[in-house]
Design a protein around this motif. Structure first.
Motif, PDB file in Angstrom:
ATOM      1  N   ARG A 164       0.826  -1.211   0.000  1.00  0.00           N
ATOM      2  CA  ARG A 164       0.000   0.000   0.000  1.00  0.00           C
ATOM      3  C   ARG A 164       0.863   1.267   0.000  1.00  0.00           C
ATOM      4  NH1 ARG A 164      -5.434  -0.941   1.017  1.00  0.00           N
ATOM      5  NH2 ARG A 164      -5.937  -3.054   1.726  1.00  0.00           N
ATOM      6  N   HIS A 193      -0.148   5.850   1.513  1.00  0.00           N
ATOM      7  CA  HIS A 193      -1.061   4.779   1.937  1.00  0.00           C
ATOM      8  C   HIS A 193      -2.190   4.685   0.921  1.00  0.00           C
ATOM      9  CE1 HIS A 193      -2.781   1.928   4.830  1.00  0.00           C
ATOM     10  NE2 HIS A 193      -3.954   2.407   4.431  1.00  0.00           N
ATOM     11  N   GLN A 194      -2.109   3.708   0.028  1.00  0.00           N
ATOM     12  CA  GLN A 194      -3.144   3.524  -0.988  1.00  0.00           C
ATOM     13  C   GLN A 194      -4.329   2.750  -0.401  1.00  0.00           C
ATOM     14  OE1 GLN A 194      -1.460   1.761  -4.493  1.00  0.00           O
ATOM     15  NE2 GLN A 194       0.379   3.038  -4.438  1.00  0.00           N
ATOM     16  N   SER A 195      -5.498   3.098  -0.861  1.00  0.00           N
ATOM     17  CA  SER A 195      -6.697   2.431  -0.351  1.00  0.00           C
ATOM     18  C   SER A 195      -6.811   1.002  -0.872  1.00  0.00           C
ATOM     19  CB  SER A 195      -7.945   3.231  -0.725  1.00  0.00           C
ATOM     20  OG  SER A 195      -8.031   3.374  -2.141  1.00  0.00           O
ATOM     21  N   GLU A 196      -6.321   0.757  -2.070  1.00  0.00           N
ATOM     22  CA  GLU A 196      -6.359  -0.571  -2.655  1.00  0.00           C
ATOM     23  C   GLU A 196      -4.940  -1.020  -3.014  1.00  0.00           C
ATOM     24  OE1 GLU A 196      -8.961  -2.520  -3.034  1.00  0.00           O
ATOM     25  OE2 GLU A 196     -10.415  -1.063  -2.249  1.00  0.00           O
ATOM     26  N   PRO A 756      -6.148  -2.300   8.544  1.00  0.00           N
ATOM     27  CA  PRO A 756      -6.408  -1.274   7.521  1.00  0.00           C
ATOM     28  C   PRO A 756      -5.416  -0.119   7.565  1.00  0.00           C
ATOM     29  CG  PRO A 756      -8.443  -1.919   8.627  1.00  0.00           C
ATOM     30  CD  PRO A 756      -7.326  -2.554   9.393  1.00  0.00           C
TER      31      PRO A 756
END
Length: 781
Positions: A164, A193-196, A756
């Motif tokens: 991420r 920080h990528q969501s996917e 997360p």
């Protein structure tokens, strides 16, 4: 090799006493005897003499204290006194050297050498590469740290940034070393920080076999399959474009230099998913990694599906691949190969990768994955350019492995998974005694007390025998089972071979004796200039061609190993360029003499009335050896009865007979924020600023410096980083007194990677890690 543990178990007397004095086996201990302070000897037996001596001593000390400006000046940090940063030096001022290593009986000096430096006609090489900032050392509770200097350096955290945090390579900013093209302070790595999680793509490390450019030069490559029905093609491995933001750069070695991509990274599923990681045994997988974070992992099976490896026969698959592409290669027959070279498209040499295993070796699921990857990427995906073999050491010397097929099959059934049976060649020490009979004469030193035919002292003997039995291969990679490469095996082996061929023999041995530290040395060209300068300063002539010494015996067919490009009158910088290297090592080729390396004196068969012959060594036996080097070693063994310790014999034979030998500076990472100059001091702190002689990093008392590297037989960091990459929680090595392996807090693992707020599972660039003694924590239970 596990040199220290094996050595401890075999050596008695002084060495065991030495080790017993260590409070921690991993840390160094001083070998200097404790001084005995004898009051009588100092003062004498006469009262008047004592009064006169002490009067003069007190006056002398007071004079120094009161009138020495250095001692009355403002106090400086002690580390400022032992090294001078290039960036802090005024260009208009002469360089002041504050310390010189003791060399060749020269007295140690601690003086200003300004006047001598001004007399040198040849200036220091100038470096114009990117500037690496020497930040103020960030130390951890320095007052409470006891032990090696590196315990004071802060741990690096960027290795554990996951998918991420992936960014394009153009946006990548490493946590370490801090690099600034302008010389100004660099900004800290931005948080990403990528969501996917990103999606991987097939990684193409092999040539574009179907391209017009390739087909103009080489014979077409036919596709290879896992099964004999040609229904299951050799799978791709998968990589991610980009690098996790903040991931440190390699402190030693270089990707660009060797031609290995550094703008991609590999996670565990892209690397091993094609070979059975991540799916059940019922589907033909290994069942490993089912208990780890796996978001997005299905992408690696979209094209190939989950391959069932239950009934794969790797030897048969290799043979089919070679047979279908046989017209691409030379044969090993000189007459036939000469004819092939004169006709049609260009032919290629074949190479064997020989993996050393032994009866009792534990075949874990991760070992299966590693060897499957090697065979697929080296052989099937390359159209048969490489073959993979296992050299299986049978410890029972009474087993008739060369006479009875039933005995061989029984040994294989008990010790090797069926999918690898056909790749195994068995050998024993008793067999080596038959193959290399006779009296080997006296040994200068034998600290291990081992037999000359034993695997510990002469691991090269079975490889020599194997090479003599397989004339179809031009080169042989000697490989160990506890090594891992996170990227494409083909890319690694292929690029190192091509890089070795490009190297000049001019200054070859001198460059190979030194670690390449790009953050300090700059480009490879600058490094080459530096080595040439240091060689001139040492007063020694560069080595070119065979080395003579008293008592040397010649080979039956003579020594004509220098190519035409090295003839008199030619440009010596082009000497050997384009010639395949006879030896490629993965650590420097250091001068073993007076290096402090434990086995430097393990030399057998030479006349002891003379000095030991000149020797070179590369720690860790993993290396590529040419057929002609192995043929030289074979003759030196059977005819001249010469032998040296396993890691010293191949380099020394190359040195004696003028063969081409190079150290390939592959990327090596450090677990802590080492100052650049301290890396140089620790790893090139030997004689003449090399890794050999006095001050060598391979001295028993200096080897602790390798603990935090990714590549050395005693490394602690390699295993920790590898298991975190596999998805298993590990103690992070942080803690009191600087922190060590097994200490600190348990980090990583499924729970943390699935959080997360975390950056997900790890994604590492291609790197060698060694030693890997275990992988799944369940193996330790």
């Amino acid at each position: 090799m596990d040199q220290i543990s094996n050595y401890m178990s075999r050596k008695s007397g002084s060495f065991s006493g030495f080790m017993a004095r260590k409070s921690e086996l991993c840390l160094p201990v001083s070998t200097k005897p404790k001084s005995k302070f004898r009051i009588k000897a100092l003062l004498g037996h006469c009262l008047y003499r004592r009064v006169v001596i002490w009067t003069f001593v007190i006056i002398f000390l007071l004079s120094i204290t009161l009138f020495n400006p250095r001692l009355t000046a403002r106090s400086r940090d002690v580390l400022d006194l032992v090294h001078v940063s290039k960036g802090a030096t005024d260009d208009n001022q002469p360089i002041k050297v504050t310390g010189i290593h003791k060399q060749d009986g020269e007295e140690e000096r601690l003086e200003d050498l300004t006047e001598e430096a001004q007399k040198v006609e040849e200036p220091e090489p100038q470096y114009e590469e990117e500037v690496v900032e020497e930040e103020e050392e960030e130390e951890v509770s320095a007052d409470n740290v006891n032990g090696p200097h590196w315990l004071r350096y802060k741990h690096l955290d960027g290795y554990y940034n996951g998918l991420r945090a992936l960014v394009p390579f153009s946006q990548y900013r490493p946590e370490y070393p801090k690099v600034s093209p302008t010389g100004r302070a660099s900004e800290p790595s931005p948080t990403v920080h990528q969501s996917e999680p990103p999606k991987p793509s097939a990684y193409m490390a092999h040539p574009a076999y179907n391209s017009d450019e390739y087909l103009k030069t080489y014979v077409p490559v036919k596709r290879c399959y896992l099964d004999e029905d040609n229904k299951v093609p050799a799978p791709d491995l998968y990589a991610y474009n980009g690098v996790p933001q903040g991931q440190p750069k390699a402190a030693i070695g270089s990707y660009n230099l060797l031609g290995i991509r550094e703008d991609v990274c590999f996670d565990r599923f892209g690397r091993y998913g094609p070979y059975g990681l991540g799916y059940d045994l019922e589907l033909g997988g290994t069942g490993e990694a089912l208990d780890t974070e796996h978001e997005g992992s299905e992408a690696v099976w979209e094209k190939s599906g989950k391959i069932n490896y239950e009934n794969i026969d790797w030897a048969a698959a290799q043979e089919r691949c070679y047979k279908s592409n046989e017209g691409r290669f030379f044969t090993g027959n000189k007459t036939r190969d000469f004819e092939l070279a004169q006709s049609g498209r260009q032919k290629m040499d074949r190479i064997a990768v020989v993996i050393r295993i032994y009866v009792g070796f534990e075949w874990t699921s991760h070992a299966l994955l590693n060897f499957r990857a090697m065979i697929n990427e080296m052989n099937l995906r390359s159209g048969g350019e490489y073959d993979v073999h296992f050299l299986l050491h049978v410890r029972d010397n009474n087993a008739p492995i060369w006479a009875d097929p039933t005995t061989v099959q029984n040994i294989l059934d008990v010790n090797v998974p069926p999918e690898f049976h056909g790749l195994c060649t068995l050998w024993s020490e008793a067999q080596m005694k038959l193959y290399y009979p006779g009296n080997f004469g006296e040994t200068f030193e034998n600290p291990s007390n081992g037999d000359i035919h034993g695997v510990y002292r002469s691991a090269h003997m079975p490889l020599q025998h194997f090479a003599m039995m397989h004339p179809e291969y031009a080169h042989f990679w000697n490989w160990e089972m506890d090594m891992r490469w996170t990227g494409s095996y083909y890319e690694f082996f292929d690029r190192l071979g091509k890089w070795g061929a490009k190297q000049s023999r001019h200054g070859m041995w001198e460059r190979a004796s030194k670690y390449y530290i790009p953050g300090l040395h700059g480009s490879w060209e600058n490094f080459t200039e530096l080595v040439e300068h240091e060689t001139r300063e040492s007063g020694k002539r560069p080595i070119l061609g065979p080395v003579g010494f008293t008592g040397k015996a010649g080979l039956e067919e003579g020594e004509v190993f220098l190519p035409a490009s090295c003839a008199s009158g030619m440009d010596m910088t082009q000497c050997g360029v384009g010639e395949d290297a006879d030896l490629i090592t993965l650590n420097p080729l250091f001068d073993a003499d007076e290096s402090g390396w434990v086995f430097a004196g393990d030399v057998t068969g030479y006349d002891k009335q003379y000095e030991k012959p000149p020797r070179r060594c590369a720690i860790v036996t993993a290396s590529r050896l040419s057929r002609r080097l192995l043929r030289v070693m074979h003759e030196e063994t059977w005819r001249l009865h010469h032998a040296m310790f396993s890691e010293m014999f191949p380099p020394s034979m190359a040195l004696h007979h003028g063969l081409k030998a190079v150290y390939a500076p592959h990327p090596v990472y450090l677990d802590r924020r080492w100052p650049q100059q301290e890396i140089e001091n620790a790893f090139n702190g030997g004689k003449d600023h090399t890794s050999g002689g006095h001050g060598s990093p391979f001295d028993l008392t200096n080897e602790h410096n390798h603990k935090g590297t990714t590549w050395y037989y005693n490394s602690e960091f390699a295993g920790l980083l590898w298991r975190r990459w596999l998805g298993y929680a590990q103690m992070d090595g942080r803690g009191d007194n600087g922190g060590r392996a097994g200490e600190g807090t348990k980090r990583g693992g499924q729970k943390e990677e699935e959080d997360p707020n975390s950056s997900g599972r790890l994604c590492l660039r291609s790197m060698l890690v060694h030693p890997i003694k275990w992988e799944n924590p369940a193996e330790q239970e």
